[in-house]
Design a protein around this motif. Structure first.
Motif, PDB file in Angstrom:
ATOM      1  N   GLY A 196      62.596  75.063  37.089  1.00 28.84           N
ATOM      2  CA  GLY A 196      63.525  75.292  38.401  1.00 28.84           C
ATOM      3  C   GLY A 196      64.956  75.415  37.821  1.00 28.84           C
ATOM      4  O   GLY A 196      65.871  75.838  38.111  1.00 28.84           O
ATOM      5  N   MET A 197      65.739  75.087  37.376  1.00 27.88           N
ATOM      6  CA  MET A 197      66.919  73.909  37.184  1.00 27.88           C
ATOM      7  C   MET A 197      67.380  75.267  36.282  1.00 27.88           C
ATOM      8  O   MET A 197      68.430  75.834  37.038  1.00 27.88           O
ATOM      9  CB  MET A 197      67.415  72.941  36.123  1.00 27.88           C
ATOM     10  N   LEU A 198      66.890  76.009  35.833  1.00 25.89           N
ATOM     11  CA  LEU A 198      67.395  77.069  34.861  1.00 25.89           C
ATOM     12  C   LEU A 198      67.558  78.397  35.998  1.00 25.89           C
ATOM     13  O   LEU A 198      67.968  79.488  36.300  1.00 25.89           O
ATOM     14  CB  LEU A 198      66.360  77.382  34.370  1.00 25.89           C
ATOM     15  N   VAL A 199      66.013  78.319  36.876  1.00 24.55           N
ATOM     16  CA  VAL A 199      66.413  79.157  37.810  1.00 24.55           C
ATOM     17  C   VAL A 199      67.160  79.254  38.834  1.00 24.55           C
ATOM     18  O   VAL A 199      67.811  80.387  39.558  1.00 24.55           O
ATOM     19  CB  VAL A 199      64.241  79.404  38.342  1.00 24.55           C
ATOM     20  N   ALA A 200      67.378  78.597  39.270  1.00 24.87           N
ATOM     21  CA  ALA A 200      68.185  77.999  40.497  1.00 24.87           C
ATOM     22  C   ALA A 200      69.604  78.292  40.230  1.00 24.87           C
ATOM     23  O   ALA A 200      70.598  78.797  40.710  1.00 24.87           O
ATOM     24  CB  ALA A 200      68.511  76.486  40.322  1.00 24.87           C
ATOM     25  N   GLN A 201      70.169  78.167  38.826  1.00 22.76           N
ATOM     26  CA  GLN A 201      71.129  79.678  37.974  1.00 22.76           C
ATOM     27  C   GLN A 201      71.487  80.929  38.101  1.00 22.76           C
ATOM     28  O   GLN A 201      71.787  81.878  38.411  1.00 22.76           O
ATOM     29  CB  GLN A 201      71.272  78.410  36.735  1.00 22.76           C
ATOM     30  N   SER A 202      70.348  81.129  38.689  1.00 22.37           N
ATOM     31  CA  SER A 202      69.866  82.796  38.706  1.00 22.37           C
ATOM     32  C   SER A 202      69.815  83.741  37.018  1.00 22.37           C
ATOM     33  O   SER A 202      70.601  84.749  37.520  1.00 22.37           O
ATOM     34  CB  SER A 202      70.680  83.246  39.858  1.00 22.37           C
ATOM     35  N   PRO A 203      69.159  82.951  36.685  1.00 20.07           N
ATOM     36  CA  PRO A 203      68.996  83.985  35.546  1.00 20.07           C
ATOM     37  C   PRO A 203      68.840  84.789  35.761  1.00 20.07           C
ATOM     38  O   PRO A 203      68.069  85.520  35.953  1.00 20.07           O
ATOM     39  CB  PRO A 203      68.806  82.922  33.940  1.00 20.07           C
ATOM     40  N   ASP A 204      68.876  86.503  34.561  1.00 20.49           N
ATOM     41  CA  ASP A 204      68.237  87.587  34.276  1.00 20.49           C
ATOM     42  C   ASP A 204      67.551  86.880  33.848  1.00 20.49           C
ATOM     43  O   ASP A 204      66.541  88.542  33.603  1.00 20.49           O
ATOM     44  CB  ASP A 204      69.233  89.418  34.138  1.00 20.49           C
ATOM     45  N   LEU A 205      67.690  86.417  32.643  1.00 21.80           N
ATOM     46  CA  LEU A 205      67.003  86.714  31.631  1.00 21.80           C
ATOM     47  C   LEU A 205      66.681  85.061  31.139  1.00 21.80           C
ATOM     48  O   LEU A 205      67.151  84.054  30.612  1.00 21.80           O
ATOM     49  CB  LEU A 205      67.151  86.953  30.122  1.00 21.80           C
ATOM     50  N   LEU A 206      65.050  84.447  31.448  1.00 22.41           N
ATOM     51  CA  LEU A 206      65.006  82.984  30.471  1.00 22.41           C
ATOM     52  C   LEU A 206      63.983  82.905  29.991  1.00 22.41           C
ATOM     53  O   LEU A 206      63.326  83.622  29.136  1.00 22.41           O
ATOM     54  CB  LEU A 206      64.033  82.402  32.185  1.00 22.41           C
ATOM     55  N   LEU A 207      64.959  82.269  28.780  1.00 20.18           N
ATOM     56  CA  LEU A 207      64.624  82.263  27.263  1.00 20.18           C
ATOM     57  C   LEU A 207      63.271  80.795  27.606  1.00 20.18           C
ATOM     58  O   LEU A 207      64.378  79.765  28.073  1.00 20.18           O
ATOM     59  CB  LEU A 207      65.376  81.776  26.776  1.00 20.18           C
ATOM     60  N   VAL A 208      62.665  80.368  27.788  1.00 24.02           N
ATOM     61  CA  VAL A 208      61.788  79.046  27.677  1.00 24.02           C
ATOM     62  C   VAL A 208      61.175  78.970  25.855  1.00 24.02           C
ATOM     63  O   VAL A 208      60.321  79.779  25.128  1.00 24.02           O
ATOM     64  CB  VAL A 208      60.498  79.629  28.475  1.00 24.02           C
ATOM     65  N   ASP A 209      61.236  77.951  25.197  1.00 23.93           N
ATOM     66  CA  ASP A 209      60.920  77.801  23.915  1.00 23.93           C
ATOM     67  C   ASP A 209      59.640  76.546  23.739  1.00 23.93           C
ATOM     68  O   ASP A 209      60.662  75.169  24.171  1.00 23.93           O
ATOM     69  CB  ASP A 209      62.568  77.186  23.020  1.00 23.93           C
ATOM     70  N   GLU A 210      58.500  76.798  23.217  1.00 23.99           N
ATOM     71  CA  GLU A 210      57.391  75.649  23.680  1.00 23.99           C
ATOM     72  C   GLU A 210      56.977  74.896  24.831  1.00 23.99           C
ATOM     73  O   GLU A 210      57.333  74.106  24.495  1.00 23.99           O
ATOM     74  CB  GLU A 210      57.467  75.448  22.152  1.00 23.99           C
TER      75      GLU A 210
ATOM     76  N   VAL B 257      59.053  83.933  26.330  1.00 23.52           N
ATOM     77  CA  VAL B 257      57.887  82.752  25.813  1.00 23.52           C
ATOM     78  C   VAL B 257      57.784  82.598  24.672  1.00 23.52           C
ATOM     79  O   VAL B 257      57.253  83.487  24.212  1.00 23.52           O
ATOM     80  CB  VAL B 257      56.987  81.933  26.502  1.00 23.52           C
ATOM     81  N   ILE B 258      58.590  81.687  24.048  1.00 22.26           N
ATOM     82  CA  ILE B 258      58.099  80.911  22.342  1.00 22.26           C
ATOM     83  C   ILE B 258      56.767  80.312  22.532  1.00 22.26           C
ATOM     84  O   ILE B 258      57.202  78.931  23.290  1.00 22.26           O
ATOM     85  CB  ILE B 258      59.030  80.646  21.509  1.00 22.26           C
TER      86      ILE B 258
END
Ligand code: ADP
Ligand code: MG
Length: 249
Positions: free
Chosen positions: A158-172, A200-201
């Motif tokens: 949620g904190m990542l999304v709050a920064q409005s990124p275009d690309l979300l990278l999520v490691d394990e 997503v990795i």
């Protein structure tokens, strides 16, 4: 027609001659949810490091929204719209989920101003929406220290999304989560993929099956194959690479 968001051309990353990435080619479109799998040491984390600018490519070229990433520093790439979630949650444990999200919505602020200044109503609405999306509205005002491991992971997403990124990278994202938390994490990522591009990795094959549309398999720093989960699972090269591995594909 959708546009290419991320394009990795012939990228090699050498650490003292060892090639963590070896002439890797990868491309994804805007709006895609892509899952990357591969045995330990395949280069998955290094791949994310190249996208975020944490590591520079020794050879080759990585572009994001058409911009050559070698010209940008890590924080500049974040500002271009690449957001990364690391394996271990990095939330402020003594703040509540609501306060953590308020901080992320407004990264210019420090902890104290967030605590003592009223937040504008638009931002409050954003935070409420995010709390609902990540399923933490009912725990919005308890210290984050009291959240389960899974809840902390969702908060950080949620904190990542709050920064409005275009690309979300999520490691394990589901390492160490319960089955129920794992499933909820999958639902959350699928929901986020409606309005973000996501990489997503993951190792957990059941989870990959839950969320994956398009899977890329890395092996020894290169792309071994790409396709749907069924396609890659039945690919003899993938079966061979995973033979004897704990998480057999
Ligand atoms: P994965 O995430 O797929 O498990 P990594 O990208 O972490 O793989 O690592 C790929 C390979 O590169 C591994 O063999 C690892 O030991 C090596 N490696 C990663 N980072 C470094 C580094 N900073 N220095 C030397 N070797 C590294
Ligand atoms: Mg890794």
């Amino acid at each position: 027609m959708s546009a290419t968001l991320l394009d990795i051309q012939d990228v090699t990353v050498s650490f003292d001659g060892f090639k963590a990435l070896n002439h890797l080619n990868f491309s994804m479109e805007e709006g895609e949810l892509r899952v990357i799998i591969g045995p330990n040491g395949a280069g998955k984390t290094t791949f994310l490091d190249v996208i975020t600018g944490k590591t520079n490519a020794t050879e080759g070229k990585a572009t994001f929204k058409g911009k050559d990433l070698s010209h940008y520093k890590e924080h500049e790439i974040a500002r271009l719209g690449v957001g990364r979630k690391f394996q271990t949650p990095r939330v402020y444990l003594n703040l509540t989920p609501r306060e953590n999200l308020e901080l992320s919505c407004n990264r210019g602020k420090n902890v104290l101003t967030t605590l003592f200044k009223a937040t504008p109503s638009a931002e409050r609405r954003t935070v409420s929406g995010l709390l609902e999306t990540i399923g933490l509205d009912y725990k919005a005002d308890v210290p984050a220290a009291l959240l389960s491991h899974g809840e902390k992971q969702w908060l950080e997403i949620g904190m990542l999304v709050a920064q409005s990124p275009d690309l979300l990278l999520v490691d394990e994202p589901v390492a160490g989560l319960t089955d129920e938390e794992t499933e909820k994490t999958g639902e959350l990522l699928i929901a986020l993929a409606e309005s973000h591009s996501v990489i997503v990795i993951e190792h957990d094959m059941e989870f990959v099956r839950q969320i994956a549309r398009q899977v890329t398999v890395l092996h020894q720093g290169s792309v071994l194959c790409e396709g749907t989960m069924d396609e890659v699972q039945n690919d003899p090269r993938v079966i061979e690479v995973y033979l004897g591995q704990e998480v057999a594909a």
